[in-house]
Motif scaffolding. Sequence first.
Motif, PDB file in Angstrom:
ATOM      1  N   VAL A 163      11.618   3.099   1.537  1.00 20.98           N
ATOM      2  CA  VAL A 163      10.492   2.173   1.454  1.00 20.98           C
ATOM      3  C   VAL A 163       9.853   1.944   2.815  1.00 20.98           C
ATOM      4  CG1 VAL A 163       9.813  -0.182   0.826  1.00 20.98           C
ATOM      5  CG2 VAL A 163      11.427   1.051  -0.598  1.00 20.98           C
ATOM      6  N   VAL A 164      10.654   1.886   3.873  1.00 23.82           N
ATOM      7  CA  VAL A 164      10.109   1.635   5.202  1.00 23.82           C
ATOM      8  C   VAL A 164       9.211   2.790   5.659  1.00 23.82           C
ATOM      9  CG1 VAL A 164      11.940   2.602   6.660  1.00 23.82           C
ATOM     10  CG2 VAL A 164      10.696   0.569   7.408  1.00 23.82           C
ATOM     11  N   MET A 165       9.397   3.968   5.114  1.00 31.48           N
ATOM     12  CA  MET A 165       8.579   5.118   5.489  1.00 31.48           C
ATOM     13  C   MET A 165       7.281   5.210   4.690  1.00 31.48           C
ATOM     14  SD  MET A 165      10.232   6.337   7.965  1.00 31.48           S
ATOM     15  CE  MET A 165       9.364   7.835   8.257  1.00 31.48           C
ATOM     16  N   TYR A 166       7.143   4.425   3.631  1.00 32.40           N
ATOM     17  CA  TYR A 166       5.918   4.432   2.836  1.00 32.40           C
ATOM     18  C   TYR A 166       4.776   3.806   3.629  1.00 32.40           C
ATOM     19  CZ  TYR A 166       8.851   5.227  -1.322  1.00 32.40           C
ATOM     20  OH  TYR A 166       9.731   5.726  -2.255  1.00 32.40           O
ATOM     21  N   ASN A 167       3.551   4.234   3.307  1.00 31.31           N
ATOM     22  CA  ASN A 167       2.404   3.557   3.894  1.00 31.31           C
ATOM     23  C   ASN A 167       2.199   2.226   3.160  1.00 31.31           C
ATOM     24  OD1 ASN A 167       0.785   3.954   1.541  1.00 31.31           O
ATOM     25  ND2 ASN A 167       0.205   5.985   2.256  1.00 31.31           N
ATOM     26  N   LEU A 168       1.278   1.412   3.636  1.00 29.55           N
ATOM     27  CA  LEU A 168       1.115   0.068   3.073  1.00 29.55           C
ATOM     28  C   LEU A 168       0.682   0.093   1.604  1.00 29.55           C
ATOM     29  CD1 LEU A 168      -0.415  -1.977   6.011  1.00 29.55           C
ATOM     30  CD2 LEU A 168       1.876  -2.102   5.062  1.00 29.55           C
ATOM     31  N   GLY A 169      -0.079   1.088   1.208  1.00 32.26           N
ATOM     32  CA  GLY A 169      -0.467   1.202  -0.199  1.00 32.26           C
ATOM     33  C   GLY A 169       0.727   1.456  -1.101  1.00 32.26           C
ATOM     34  N   GLN A 170       1.588   2.367  -0.681  1.00 35.60           N
ATOM     35  CA  GLN A 170       2.796   2.642  -1.454  1.00 35.60           C
ATOM     36  C   GLN A 170       3.747   1.457  -1.434  1.00 35.60           C
ATOM     37  OE1 GLN A 170       3.674   6.136   0.843  1.00 35.60           O
ATOM     38  NE2 GLN A 170       3.181   7.512  -0.865  1.00 35.60           N
ATOM     39  N   GLN A 171       3.857   0.790  -0.279  1.00 41.88           N
ATOM     40  CA  GLN A 171       4.690  -0.404  -0.215  1.00 41.88           C
ATOM     41  C   GLN A 171       4.150  -1.495  -1.131  1.00 41.88           C
ATOM     42  OE1 GLN A 171       5.466  -1.942   3.689  1.00 41.88           O
ATOM     43  NE2 GLN A 171       6.588  -0.118   4.336  1.00 41.88           N
ATOM     44  N   SER A 172       2.835  -1.593  -1.242  1.00 35.12           N
ATOM     45  CA  SER A 172       2.237  -2.591  -2.135  1.00 35.12           C
ATOM     46  C   SER A 172       2.664  -2.366  -3.575  1.00 35.12           C
ATOM     47  CB  SER A 172       0.708  -2.561  -2.041  1.00 35.12           C
ATOM     48  OG  SER A 172       0.283  -3.029  -0.794  1.00 35.12           O
ATOM     49  N   LEU A 173       2.758  -1.112  -3.976  1.00 39.41           N
ATOM     50  CA  LEU A 173       3.214  -0.812  -5.344  1.00 39.41           C
ATOM     51  C   LEU A 173       4.678  -1.208  -5.533  1.00 39.41           C
ATOM     52  CD1 LEU A 173       1.512   2.648  -5.939  1.00 39.41           C
ATOM     53  CD2 LEU A 173       0.863   0.431  -6.906  1.00 39.41           C
ATOM     54  N   VAL A 174       5.494  -0.943  -4.523  1.00 41.53           N
ATOM     55  CA  VAL A 174       6.904  -1.342  -4.580  1.00 41.53           C
ATOM     56  C   VAL A 174       7.002  -2.864  -4.648  1.00 41.53           C
ATOM     57  CG1 VAL A 174       9.082  -1.359  -3.294  1.00 41.53           C
ATOM     58  CG2 VAL A 174       7.740   0.743  -3.419  1.00 41.53           C
ATOM     59  N   VAL A 175       6.241  -3.536  -3.808  1.00 36.13           N
ATOM     60  CA  VAL A 175       6.251  -5.008  -3.780  1.00 36.13           C
ATOM     61  C   VAL A 175       5.765  -5.565  -5.113  1.00 36.13           C
ATOM     62  CG1 VAL A 175       5.123  -7.015  -2.722  1.00 36.13           C
ATOM     63  CG2 VAL A 175       6.116  -5.233  -1.283  1.00 36.13           C
ATOM     64  N   PHE A 176       4.754  -4.946  -5.701  1.00 38.17           N
ATOM     65  CA  PHE A 176       4.288  -5.388  -7.018  1.00 38.17           C
ATOM     66  C   PHE A 176       5.430  -5.341  -8.033  1.00 38.17           C
ATOM     67  CE2 PHE A 176       2.873  -4.029 -11.235  1.00 38.17           C
ATOM     68  CZ  PHE A 176       2.224  -5.190 -11.629  1.00 38.17           C
ATOM     69  N   GLY A 187      -0.118 -10.774  -5.078  1.00 39.22           N
ATOM     70  CA  GLY A 187       0.851 -10.516  -4.018  1.00 39.22           C
ATOM     71  C   GLY A 187       0.790  -9.081  -3.515  1.00 39.22           C
ATOM     72  N   ALA A 188       0.652  -8.134  -4.433  1.00 37.46           N
ATOM     73  CA  ALA A 188       0.554  -6.725  -4.035  1.00 37.46           C
ATOM     74  C   ALA A 188      -0.727  -6.467  -3.244  1.00 37.46           C
ATOM     75  CB  ALA A 188       0.612  -5.827  -5.265  1.00 37.46           C
ATOM     76  N   LEU A 189      -1.803  -7.138  -3.632  1.00 36.80           N
ATOM     77  CA  LEU A 189      -3.062  -6.979  -2.894  1.00 36.80           C
ATOM     78  C   LEU A 189      -2.990  -7.597  -1.500  1.00 36.80           C
ATOM     79  CD1 LEU A 189      -5.654  -7.700  -5.727  1.00 36.80           C
ATOM     80  CD2 LEU A 189      -5.114  -5.487  -4.677  1.00 36.80           C
ATOM     81  N   LEU A 190      -2.216  -8.668  -1.356  1.00 36.36           N
ATOM     82  CA  LEU A 190      -2.090  -9.350  -0.066  1.00 36.36           C
ATOM     83  C   LEU A 190      -1.005  -8.760   0.831  1.00 36.36           C
ATOM     84  CD1 LEU A 190      -2.498 -13.094  -1.103  1.00 36.36           C
ATOM     85  CD2 LEU A 190      -4.169 -11.614   0.029  1.00 36.36           C
ATOM     86  N   TRP A 191      -0.213  -7.831   0.311  1.00 32.78           N
ATOM     87  CA  TRP A 191       0.888  -7.259   1.083  1.00 32.78           C
ATOM     88  C   TRP A 191       0.442  -6.665   2.431  1.00 32.78           C
ATOM     89  CZ3 TRP A 191       5.809  -7.807   1.622  1.00 32.78           C
ATOM     90  CH2 TRP A 191       6.536  -6.854   2.328  1.00 32.78           C
ATOM     91  N   PRO A 192      -0.623  -5.846   2.477  1.00 32.53           N
ATOM     92  CA  PRO A 192      -1.032  -5.317   3.788  1.00 32.53           C
ATOM     93  C   PRO A 192      -1.413  -6.413   4.782  1.00 32.53           C
ATOM     94  CG  PRO A 192      -2.049  -4.059   2.022  1.00 32.53           C
ATOM     95  CD  PRO A 192      -1.397  -5.246   1.383  1.00 32.53           C
ATOM     96  N   LEU A 193      -2.057  -7.467   4.309  1.00 32.99           N
ATOM     97  CA  LEU A 193      -2.418  -8.580   5.194  1.00 32.99           C
ATOM     98  C   LEU A 193      -1.174  -9.277   5.733  1.00 32.99           C
ATOM     99  CD1 LEU A 193      -4.561 -10.492   6.417  1.00 32.99           C
ATOM    100  CD2 LEU A 193      -4.400 -11.810   4.300  1.00 32.99           C
ATOM    101  N   LEU A 194      -0.228  -9.577   4.856  1.00 27.20           N
ATOM    102  CA  LEU A 194       1.010 -10.225   5.283  1.00 27.20           C
ATOM    103  C   LEU A 194       1.769  -9.353   6.276  1.00 27.20           C
ATOM    104  CD1 LEU A 194       3.098 -12.604   4.795  1.00 27.20           C
ATOM    105  CD2 LEU A 194       4.238 -10.974   3.303  1.00 27.20           C
ATOM    106  N   THR A 195       1.845  -8.073   6.002  1.00 25.02           N
ATOM    107  CA  THR A 195       2.540  -7.149   6.902  1.00 25.02           C
ATOM    108  C   THR A 195       1.904  -7.152   8.281  1.00 25.02           C
ATOM    109  OG1 THR A 195       3.237  -5.751   5.072  1.00 25.02           O
ATOM    110  CG2 THR A 195       3.187  -4.729   7.244  1.00 25.02           C
TER     111      THR A 195
END
Length: 166
Positions: A99-112, A145-153
Amino acid sequence: MDRPKELLKPVKVRYVVLSIVIALLLELLPFNRGTVRWIPDLAAMVVLYWTINRPSRFGIFAGFFTGLLTDIASASLLGQHALAYSISAYAVESRQRQVVMYNLGQQSLVVFGLLMGNQIVMLVARIVLGAPFIGWGFFLSPFVGALLWPLLTNLLLVPQRYHQAG
């Protein structure tokens, strides 16, 4: 598109604690009933962030403890957030290196997926104890939350970045 990961300053424990306290304080803000369904679980998002990015400093026990604090702060069923946060922290820890190697878009899907799992765990806990189903609107916040993940990161990375004068 794929850039090498930047070098970051070490994370101080007080910064981790401060981010959790701020998330809990934001959860306490009074909102009307219609707005509450859209607001993501910020404490869960902070738990996920630290579990993904600093697993040596934050893990399942820290997620459980943060969940207990969230239960107490929100006056909800004691243990429902703790259970949900510890399950999602475990899920992240089991695949953290991926997960740490994913880009923010992929991480957003995981977080969702993890936020949706949190909502399901909390709903099942409530229903098992006799509470009525509170409606499908309960499942809107993971989308936000998934949409806000890149901002929070990016917000949580600001103090860790090396600032070079140039």
